[in-house]
Design a protein around this motif. Structure first.
Motif, PDB file in Angstrom:
ATOM      1  N   ARG A   1       0.808  -1.216   0.000  1.00 41.68           N
ATOM      2  CA  ARG A   1       0.000   0.000   0.000  1.00 41.68           C
ATOM      3  C   ARG A   1       0.845   1.271   0.000  1.00 41.68           C
TER       4      ARG A   1
ATOM      5  N   PHE B   1     -10.186 -11.193   5.387  1.00 43.35           N
ATOM      6  CA  PHE B   1     -11.249 -10.257   5.719  1.00 43.35           C
ATOM      7  C   PHE B   1     -12.618 -10.936   5.681  1.00 43.35           C
TER       8      PHE B   1
ATOM      9  N   TYR C   1      -2.781 -14.446   6.140  1.00 45.24           N
ATOM     10  CA  TYR C   1      -3.262 -13.114   5.764  1.00 45.24           C
ATOM     11  C   TYR C   1      -2.449 -12.534   4.608  1.00 45.24           C
TER      12      TYR C   1
ATOM     13  N   ALA D   1      -8.223  -9.323  11.106  1.00 44.86           N
ATOM     14  CA  ALA D   1      -7.834  -9.944   9.835  1.00 44.86           C
ATOM     15  C   ALA D   1      -6.334 -10.194   9.793  1.00 44.86           C
ATOM     16  N   LEU D   2      -5.551  -9.295  10.365  1.00 46.00           N
ATOM     17  CA  LEU D   2      -4.097  -9.472  10.387  1.00 46.00           C
ATOM     18  C   LEU D   2      -3.684 -10.742  11.123  1.00 46.00           C
TER      19      LEU D   2
ATOM     20  N   VAL E   1     -14.907  -0.094  15.357  1.00 46.55           N
ATOM     21  CA  VAL E   1     -13.632   0.215  14.728  1.00 46.55           C
ATOM     22  C   VAL E   1     -13.012   1.414  15.428  1.00 46.55           C
TER      23      VAL E   1
ATOM     24  N   LEU F   1      -9.536   3.779  14.645  1.00 47.41           N
ATOM     25  CA  LEU F   1      -8.396   4.016  13.770  1.00 47.41           C
ATOM     26  C   LEU F   1      -7.704   5.304  14.214  1.00 47.41           C
TER      27      LEU F   1
ATOM     28  N   GLY G   1       0.160  -2.104   9.741  1.00 43.75           N
ATOM     29  CA  GLY G   1      -0.050  -3.362   9.044  1.00 43.75           C
ATOM     30  C   GLY G   1       0.564  -4.579   9.684  1.00 43.75           C
TER      31      GLY G   1
ATOM     32  N   SER H   1      -4.728   0.395  14.352  1.00 42.09           N
ATOM     33  CA  SER H   1      -6.130   0.051  14.132  1.00 42.09           C
ATOM     34  C   SER H   1      -6.573  -1.026  15.104  1.00 42.09           C
TER      35      SER H   1
ATOM     36  N   LYS I   1      -5.329 -11.895   1.438  1.00 41.63           N
ATOM     37  CA  LYS I   1      -5.984 -10.893   2.273  1.00 41.63           C
ATOM     38  C   LYS I   1      -7.507 -10.911   2.140  1.00 41.63           C
TER      39      LYS I   1
ATOM     40  N   TYR J   1      -9.970  -4.871  10.965  1.00 40.21           N
ATOM     41  CA  TYR J   1      -8.689  -4.969  10.265  1.00 40.21           C
ATOM     42  C   TYR J   1      -7.644  -5.645  11.137  1.00 40.21           C
TER      43      TYR J   1
END
Length: 314
Positions: free
Chosen positions: A95, A160, A152, A146-147, A190, A192, A277, A139, A156, A143
């Motif tokens: 990213r 998710f 993952y 999911a990590l 969430v 962030l 991340g 975060s 990805k 998210y």
């Protein structure tokens, strides 16, 4: 472009060969860096990005470079800030949020190496969480979960898909309380927290940071709805549109603000989180802060840049 002997003696580029599905090799970044006079040190099981950067400083490097994703960048940035070294960023991750917001060319990562020759210095902020540094965000919620899913990095979307249903239906949330300008939010879906606020008003530039030197963290908290929305992301986008129309710091389900420090409290011992991340488990309370102007980056003179705020308003 060849560098002189001084550059060869003072610059070490730390690379993560796994970042971005192997962008370091795909774009020939090692050869390009060496052609410009820099030494290239590659992460491995024996040497992570932090330890390599520390060894580079001990060996006399005056400029640290990093080729990798935001997680690798934040590790090297922490060493650069603590030792007063300049940092050259080469966007070789997936990213590359930090590099993008510095105005670097994501289509040709090697152009970031031009800063070794004609770099323009800039001071930017660093987010901090205890002894850890983050260049992008921290975060909590979907998210972060999911990590933690096995595989993952390799798949990805599957990760998710595995964690999203419970969040979408309101059955899963963050086991914490967050103090906001609109009061305390309990058990949000969430959270962030970003190193400088994200732009949220314009869909085209959603999630961009037009400054990395405001001295403020950005925060987005999505409340747990009393009736679960059918689409969590659609709900968030709708709330942000309401915020843009002048609903104040909080819509019905979202709180957006900026501050030099943000804290999460809770009754559990730990929270799962994603820092730039990377999956981590953090003890409560979680206290995030910012170090204004802590990092000196060298930026190539010719770079795509980011749109000026006046352009965003059109």
């Amino acid at each position: 472009m060849m560098a002189d002997a001084r550059t060869r003696a003072r610059a070490v580029i730390v690379t993560n060969p796994r970042s971005g599905g192997g962008k370091t090799a795909r774009y020939g970044l090692v050869q390009r860096a060496e052609d410009m006079g820099a030494q290239v040190w590659t992460t491995s099981a024996e040497g992570d990005a932090t330890s390599l950067a520390q060894k580079a400083v001990e060996a006399g490097a005056q400029v640290l470079g990093v080729a990798g994703g935001d997680g690798t960048v934040s590790a090297v940035a922490a060493v650069a800030a603590d030792t007063g070294r300049s940092l050259v960023v080469v966007p070789a991750g997936t990213r590359n949020h930090f590099a993008r917001d510095l105005g670097l060319d994501l289509r040709d990562p090697g152009r970031g190496l031009d800063a070794l020759v004609d770099g323009e210095p800039a001071q930017v902020d660093l987010g901090v969480l205890g002894s850890r540094v983050f260049v992008n965000n921290v975060s909590f919620g979907m998210y972060a979960d999911a990590l933690l899913e096995p595989g993952y990095r390799e798949d990805k979307p599957r990760a998710f898909t595995a964690v999203a249903p419970d969040y979408v239906t309101g059955k899963q949330w963050v086991e914490a309380r967050v103090d906001t300008p609109s009061g305390t939010v309990e058990f949000p879906q969430v959270v962030l927290i970003s190193n400088n606020p994200y732009h949220l008003a314009t869909p085209r530039w959603l999630g961009r940071r037009f400054s990395l030197a405001t001295g403020q963290l950005g925060a987005i908290v999505l409340k747990r709805p009393t009736q679960a929305p059918p689409d969590l992301l659609r709900h968030l986008r709708g709330e942000l549109r309401q915020h843009k129309r002048g609903a104040g710091p909080a819509g019905e389900g979202v709180v957006v603000w900026s501050a030099p420090g943000i804290t999460l409290h809770g009754d559990v011992r730990h929270l799962d989180a994603g820092i730039d991340g990377e999956a981590v488990r953090l003890p409560l309370p979680v206290v995030c802060g910012i170090r204004p102007g802590a990092l000196r980056v060298l930026l190539p003179k010719n770079r795509p840049g980011i749109p000026p705020e006046r352009a965003v308003r059109h």
